[in-house]
Design an enzyme around this catalytic site. Structure first.
Site, PDB file in Angstrom:
ATOM      1  N   GLU A 126      30.361  25.094  36.781  1.00 46.26           N
ATOM      2  CA  GLU A 126      29.263  24.100  36.387  1.00 46.26           C
ATOM      3  C   GLU A 126      29.961  23.005  35.672  1.00 46.26           C
ATOM      4  O   GLU A 126      30.917  23.296  35.796  1.00 46.26           O
ATOM      5  CB  GLU A 126      29.011  24.785  35.797  1.00 46.26           C
ATOM      6  CG  GLU A 126      28.090  25.712  36.070  1.00 46.26           C
ATOM      7  CD  GLU A 126      26.580  26.707  35.251  1.00 46.26           C
ATOM      8  OE1 GLU A 126      27.404  25.946  33.982  1.00 46.26           O
ATOM      9  OE2 GLU A 126      26.035  27.739  35.718  1.00 46.26           O
ATOM     10  N   ILE A 156      31.304  21.437  44.285  1.00 43.71           N
ATOM     11  CA  ILE A 156      30.735  22.537  45.672  1.00 43.71           C
ATOM     12  C   ILE A 156      30.870  22.244  46.725  1.00 43.71           C
ATOM     13  O   ILE A 156      30.292  20.869  47.488  1.00 43.71           O
ATOM     14  CB  ILE A 156      29.086  22.647  45.160  1.00 43.71           C
ATOM     15  CG1 ILE A 156      29.402  22.923  44.163  1.00 43.71           C
ATOM     16  CG2 ILE A 156      28.991  23.514  46.142  1.00 43.71           C
ATOM     17  CD1 ILE A 156      29.366  24.538  42.923  1.00 43.71           C
ATOM     18  N   ARG A 242      40.945  34.391  47.439  1.00 44.90           N
ATOM     19  CA  ARG A 242      42.778  33.486  47.266  1.00 44.90           C
ATOM     20  C   ARG A 242      43.313  33.866  48.147  1.00 44.90           C
ATOM     21  O   ARG A 242      44.368  32.222  48.531  1.00 44.90           O
ATOM     22  CB  ARG A 242      42.876  34.119  45.900  1.00 44.90           C
ATOM     23  CG  ARG A 242      41.868  33.725  44.492  1.00 44.90           C
ATOM     24  CD  ARG A 242      42.331  34.221  42.780  1.00 44.90           C
ATOM     25  NE  ARG A 242      41.201  33.558  42.603  1.00 44.90           N
ATOM     26  CZ  ARG A 242      40.440  34.172  41.157  1.00 44.90           C
ATOM     27  NH1 ARG A 242      41.181  34.793  40.913  1.00 44.90           N
ATOM     28  NH2 ARG A 242      39.445  33.543  40.684  1.00 44.90           N
ATOM     29  N   ARG A 267      66.800   9.952  61.180  1.00 49.22           N
ATOM     30  CA  ARG A 267      67.192   8.880  60.318  1.00 49.22           C
ATOM     31  C   ARG A 267      68.428   8.911  59.892  1.00 49.22           C
ATOM     32  O   ARG A 267      68.560   9.268  59.363  1.00 49.22           O
ATOM     33  CB  ARG A 267      66.236   8.911  59.190  1.00 49.22           C
ATOM     34  CG  ARG A 267      66.363   8.423  57.893  1.00 49.22           C
ATOM     35  CD  ARG A 267      66.280   7.193  57.661  1.00 49.22           C
ATOM     36  NE  ARG A 267      66.113   6.377  56.648  1.00 49.22           N
ATOM     37  CZ  ARG A 267      66.062   4.406  56.470  1.00 49.22           C
ATOM     38  NH1 ARG A 267      65.547   4.117  57.959  1.00 49.22           N
ATOM     39  NH2 ARG A 267      65.946   3.931  55.391  1.00 49.22           N
ATOM     40  N   THR A 312      44.184  42.467  43.218  1.00 51.08           N
ATOM     41  CA  THR A 312      43.932  41.467  42.051  1.00 51.08           C
ATOM     42  C   THR A 312      45.164  40.518  42.028  1.00 51.08           C
ATOM     43  O   THR A 312      45.307  39.524  42.143  1.00 51.08           O
ATOM     44  CB  THR A 312      43.226  42.226  40.964  1.00 51.08           C
ATOM     45  OG1 THR A 312      41.850  42.368  41.934  1.00 51.08           O
ATOM     46  CG2 THR A 312      42.971  41.508  40.258  1.00 51.08           C
ATOM     47  N   GLY A 339      61.227   5.492  50.415  1.00 52.39           N
ATOM     48  CA  GLY A 339      60.429   4.744  50.697  1.00 52.39           C
ATOM     49  C   GLY A 339      59.364   4.391  51.869  1.00 52.39           C
ATOM     50  O   GLY A 339      58.125   4.491  51.634  1.00 52.39           O
ATOM     51  N   GLU A 362      39.042  27.754  43.500  1.00 49.69           N
ATOM     52  CA  GLU A 362      39.343  28.760  43.169  1.00 49.69           C
ATOM     53  C   GLU A 362      40.369  29.363  42.072  1.00 49.69           C
ATOM     54  O   GLU A 362      41.170  30.708  42.477  1.00 49.69           O
ATOM     55  CB  GLU A 362      40.077  29.302  44.699  1.00 49.69           C
ATOM     56  CG  GLU A 362      38.478  28.379  45.431  1.00 49.69           C
ATOM     57  CD  GLU A 362      38.389  29.498  47.016  1.00 49.69           C
ATOM     58  OE1 GLU A 362      39.106  31.121  46.834  1.00 49.69           O
ATOM     59  OE2 GLU A 362      38.503  29.005  47.891  1.00 49.69           O
ATOM     60  N   GLY A 363      40.561  29.258  41.591  1.00 51.88           N
ATOM     61  CA  GLY A 363      41.184  29.215  39.880  1.00 51.88           C
ATOM     62  C   GLY A 363      42.711  28.712  40.173  1.00 51.88           C
ATOM     63  O   GLY A 363      43.088  28.966  41.095  1.00 51.88           O
ATOM     64  N   GLN A 366      47.573  28.245  36.520  1.00 54.77           N
ATOM     65  CA  GLN A 366      47.422  28.860  34.818  1.00 54.77           C
ATOM     66  C   GLN A 366      46.003  29.852  34.723  1.00 54.77           C
ATOM     67  O   GLN A 366      46.399  30.705  34.689  1.00 54.77           O
ATOM     68  CB  GLN A 366      46.681  27.552  34.348  1.00 54.77           C
ATOM     69  CG  GLN A 366      47.879  26.365  33.826  1.00 54.77           C
ATOM     70  CD  GLN A 366      47.783  25.900  34.862  1.00 54.77           C
ATOM     71  OE1 GLN A 366      46.989  25.250  35.567  1.00 54.77           O
ATOM     72  NE2 GLN A 366      49.346  24.554  35.191  1.00 54.77           N
TER      73      GLN A 366
HETATM   74  N1  CAA Z   1      37.997  43.170  41.105  1.00 53.90           N
HETATM   75  C1  CAA Z   1      36.809  43.213  39.923  1.00 53.90           C
HETATM   76  N2  CAA Z   1      36.484  43.683  38.477  1.00 53.90           N
HETATM   77  C2  CAA Z   1      37.059  42.328  37.989  1.00 53.90           C
HETATM   78  C3  CAA Z   1      38.199  41.488  38.172  1.00 53.90           C
HETATM   79  C4  CAA Z   1      38.426  41.641  39.758  1.00 53.90           C
HETATM   80  N3  CAA Z   1      39.219  41.129  40.178  1.00 53.90           N
HETATM   81  N4  CAA Z   1      38.504  41.039  37.118  1.00 53.90           N
HETATM   82  C5  CAA Z   1      38.193  41.092  36.369  1.00 53.90           C
HETATM   83  N5  CAA Z   1      37.235  41.613  36.381  1.00 53.90           N
HETATM   84  C6  CAA Z   1      36.320  42.676  35.600  1.00 53.90           C
HETATM   85  C7  CAA Z   1      37.267  42.855  34.636  1.00 53.90           C
HETATM   86  O1  CAA Z   1      37.591  44.209  33.975  1.00 53.90           O
HETATM   87  C8  CAA Z   1      36.596  43.845  33.072  1.00 53.90           C
HETATM   88  O2  CAA Z   1      35.321  44.536  32.943  1.00 53.90           O
HETATM   89  P1  CAA Z   1      34.436  45.344  31.970  1.00 53.90           P
HETATM   90  O3  CAA Z   1      33.843  44.556  32.277  1.00 53.90           O
HETATM   91  O4  CAA Z   1      34.327  46.758  32.939  1.00 53.90           O
HETATM   92  O5  CAA Z   1      35.373  45.807  31.440  1.00 53.90           O
HETATM   93  C9  CAA Z   1      34.740  42.230  33.892  1.00 53.90           C
HETATM   94  O6  CAA Z   1      35.343  42.115  34.887  1.00 53.90           O
HETATM   95  C10 CAA Z   1      35.543  40.985  32.735  1.00 53.90           C
HETATM   96  O7  CAA Z   1      36.949  40.637  33.030  1.00 53.90           O
HETATM   97  P2  CAA Z   1      37.497  39.238  31.731  1.00 53.90           P
HETATM   98  O8  CAA Z   1      37.926  40.018  30.778  1.00 53.90           O
HETATM   99  O9  CAA Z   1      39.093  39.890  32.412  1.00 53.90           O
HETATM  100  O10 CAA Z   1      36.640  38.276  32.724  1.00 53.90           O
HETATM  101  P3  CAA Z   1      36.729  36.642  31.440  1.00 53.90           P
HETATM  102  O11 CAA Z   1      35.971  36.295  30.956  1.00 53.90           O
HETATM  103  O12 CAA Z   1      38.297  36.817  30.768  1.00 53.90           O
HETATM  104  O13 CAA Z   1      37.715  35.751  33.344  1.00 53.90           O
HETATM  105  C11 CAA Z   1      38.956  35.318  35.084  1.00 53.90           C
HETATM  106  C12 CAA Z   1      38.342  36.419  33.791  1.00 53.90           C
HETATM  107  C13 CAA Z   1      39.614  36.008  35.693  1.00 53.90           C
HETATM  108  C14 CAA Z   1      39.923  34.491  33.993  1.00 53.90           C
HETATM  109  C15 CAA Z   1      37.117  34.796  35.580  1.00 53.90           C
HETATM  110  O14 CAA Z   1      36.899  33.910  35.038  1.00 53.90           O
HETATM  111  C16 CAA Z   1      38.287  33.507  36.382  1.00 53.90           C
HETATM  112  O15 CAA Z   1      38.756  34.163  38.280  1.00 53.90           O
HETATM  113  N6  CAA Z   1      38.239  32.260  36.806  1.00 53.90           N
HETATM  114  C17 CAA Z   1      38.343  31.315  38.034  1.00 53.90           C
HETATM  115  C18 CAA Z   1      37.322  30.611  38.251  1.00 53.90           C
HETATM  116  C19 CAA Z   1      37.801  30.428  39.645  1.00 53.90           C
HETATM  117  O16 CAA Z   1      38.465  30.774  40.215  1.00 53.90           O
HETATM  118  N7  CAA Z   1      36.640  29.559  40.315  1.00 53.90           N
HETATM  119  C20 CAA Z   1      36.207  29.148  41.526  1.00 53.90           C
HETATM  120  C21 CAA Z   1      35.290  28.279  42.505  1.00 53.90           C
HETATM  121  S1  CAA Z   1      35.285  28.697  43.463  1.00 53.90           S
HETATM  122  C22 CAA Z   1      35.998  27.241  44.108  1.00 53.90           C
HETATM  123  O17 CAA Z   1      37.028  26.583  43.473  1.00 53.90           O
HETATM  124  C23 CAA Z   1      35.861  27.147  45.657  1.00 53.90           C
HETATM  125  C24 CAA Z   1      34.910  25.355  45.612  1.00 53.90           C
HETATM  126  O18 CAA Z   1      34.235  25.792  46.138  1.00 53.90           O
HETATM  127  C25 CAA Z   1      36.228  23.705  45.383  1.00 53.90           C
END
Ligand code: CAA
Length: 378
Positions: A126, A156, A242, A267, A312, A339, A362-363, A366
């Site tokens: 978002e 998107i 990923r 070259r 993961t 160049g 896709e993340g 960092q």
């Molecule tokens: N599989 C299963 N469960 C998972 C998991 C996984 N890979 N990763 C986390 N979880 C679970 C955790 O175990 C936790 O479970 P409980 O509630 O049971 O404890 C829960 O999910 C919450 O996890 P976190 O506390 O780690 O969550 P967080 O809010 O701190 O965030 C994050 C985790 C990994 C940073 C996540 O927010 C993230 O991946 N962010 C990046 C987002 C992203 O990749 N966006 C890409 C968009 S798509 C795109 O870019 C494509 C396009 O079209 C342009």
């Protein structure tokens, strides 16, 4: 441990490489310059069975493994990382249905993608929530037989071209990730507004836009799983997708390496081809090492998923290492060209621009390190 590809895998790679050499490489520069969406090329890739690799055979898919998918993606991205973004976005959007859909939902939404050429979009990010995916603000409200979706999405891929949108929102923001839910929205839904096409640095052949959902109503059966299942579905999807982004980085990096080797042999400076100079040889050696190490990490992440193991950690190793390496390798390719590398007449400046996005979507790199730190410290 056997690093050889099977005969079938070698055959599909040969076919993908021919397709890339004939259909993508000759036009990639033009599509990039004009910011043109490659619909016909996308359709040809579909006709050859090179996209939608995640659809299981029970629903009409080719039954590809994750390893098959990453080697096909590497071959396609070698031609153009931008076009490959559009192709990959189909799988990114279909994976939530594969992971969280019922048998009926899979038949309804996956099978048509095997019968005719269709495009899909994954709608998580978002305007104010990218890395913090659990904080998304789009709401999904219960209204009897329907869910009502309201909110804005950003960045998107395929947004302006899609037949199907897989949309994340929350049934209750106070629940954080436990409220995240996901619904399928079909093209033309009332209240779905498609934003302007973004004018991007790279991946210019892919279609990237914002979307607005103004009280979009979908039948209750369009939710994947139940309310609150969306988070696990999203995270499971990213574990699978990923390695695909990472394999796109391997394809782009291999192209930069190949172009650099060809150029360095042609070259001449100081009376010999620049490939004879140790300063260039060390650059090329570092490129080659990083391509190989990236490929091994990507394939490990894919094989773990094929073996049903949670991948993961290795998926994040692969995404961070391969995309950061691709950025370095494509930058070094420009350096080898000097160049000429900075000119749009040669292929390497596009590789460098395209590499950058792989470290972001896709993340980000960092976020991958955050995932890695949490996994290794837990
Ligand atoms: N599989 C299963 N469960 C998972 C998991 C996984 N890979 N990763 C986390 N979880 C679970 C955790 O175990 C936790 O479970 P409980 O509630 O049971 O404890 C829960 O999910 C919450 O996890 P976190 O506390 O780690 O969550 P967080 O809010 O701190 O965030 C994050 C985790 C990994 C940073 C996540 O927010 C993230 O991946 N962010 C990046 C987002 C992203 O990749 N966006 C890409 C968009 S798509 C795109 O870019 C494509 C396009 O079209 C342009």
């Amino acid at each position: 441990m056997n690093f050889d590809l099977s005969t079938e895998q070698k055959e599909i790679i040969d076919m993908a490489k021919k397709f890339v050499a004939n259909e993508i490489i000759p036009v990639a520069q033009e599509f990039d310059e004009k910011g043109k969406f490659p619909r016909e090329i996308f359709q040809k890739a579909w006709e050859l069975g090179l996209i939608n690799t995640s659809i299981p055979s029970e629903y009409g898919g080719a039954g590809f493994s994750n390893l098959d998918a990453v080697i096909i993606t590497e071959a396609l991205a070698y031609g153009c990382m931008g076009m490959n973004s559009s192709f990959m976005a189909n799988d990114l959007a279909l994976l939530p249905i594969v992971i969280g859909g019922s048998d009926e939902q899979k038949k309804k939404w996956l099978t048509p993608f095997t019968q005719e050429f269709k495009i899909a979009a994954f709608c998580l990010t978002e305007p104010n929530n990218g890395s913090d995916a659990a904080g998304i603000k789009t709401t999904i409200k219960d209204d009897g037989d329907h869910w009502v979706i309201s909110g804005n999405k950003m960045w998107i891929t395929n947004a302006g071209e899609a037949d199907l949108y897989v949309v994340y929102g929350t049934v209750d923001p106070a629940l954080k990730h436990k409220g995240i839910s996901v619904c399928v929205v079909e093209k033309g839904a009332q209240g779905l507004e498609i934003g302007k096409k973004e004018d991007k640095m790279g991946h210019r052949a892919s279609d990237t836009r914002g979307l607005t959902f103004n009280n979009v109503r979908v039948p209750k059966e369009n939710m994947l799983g139940k309310p609150g299942d969306g988070w696990k579905i999203a995270m499971g999807t990213l574990d699978h997708s990923r390695p695909l982004v990472a394999s796109s980085a391997v394809g782009g990096a291999q192209r930069a390496l190949d172009e650099s080797i060809t150029y360095a042999k042609q070259r001449n400076q100081f009376g010999v081809p620049i490939a004879k100079h140790q300063a260039i040889q060390t650059i090329i050696s570092d490129m080659a090492m990083k391509v190989e190490a990236s490929r091994l990490l990507v394939q490990k992440a894919a094989v773990m998923a094929d073996q049903g193991q949670r991948n993961t950690l290795v998926a994040s190793y692969a995404k961070a290492f391969a995309t950061d390496s691709c950025m370095q390798i494509t930058t070094d390719a420009v350096q080898v060209y000097g160049g000429y590398g900075y000119s749009k007449e040669y292929p390497v400046e596009k590789l460098m621009r395209d590499a950058k996005l792989l470290q972001i979507y896709e993340g980000t790199s960092q976020i991958q390190r955050l995932v890695i730190a949490r996994e290794v410290l837990s």
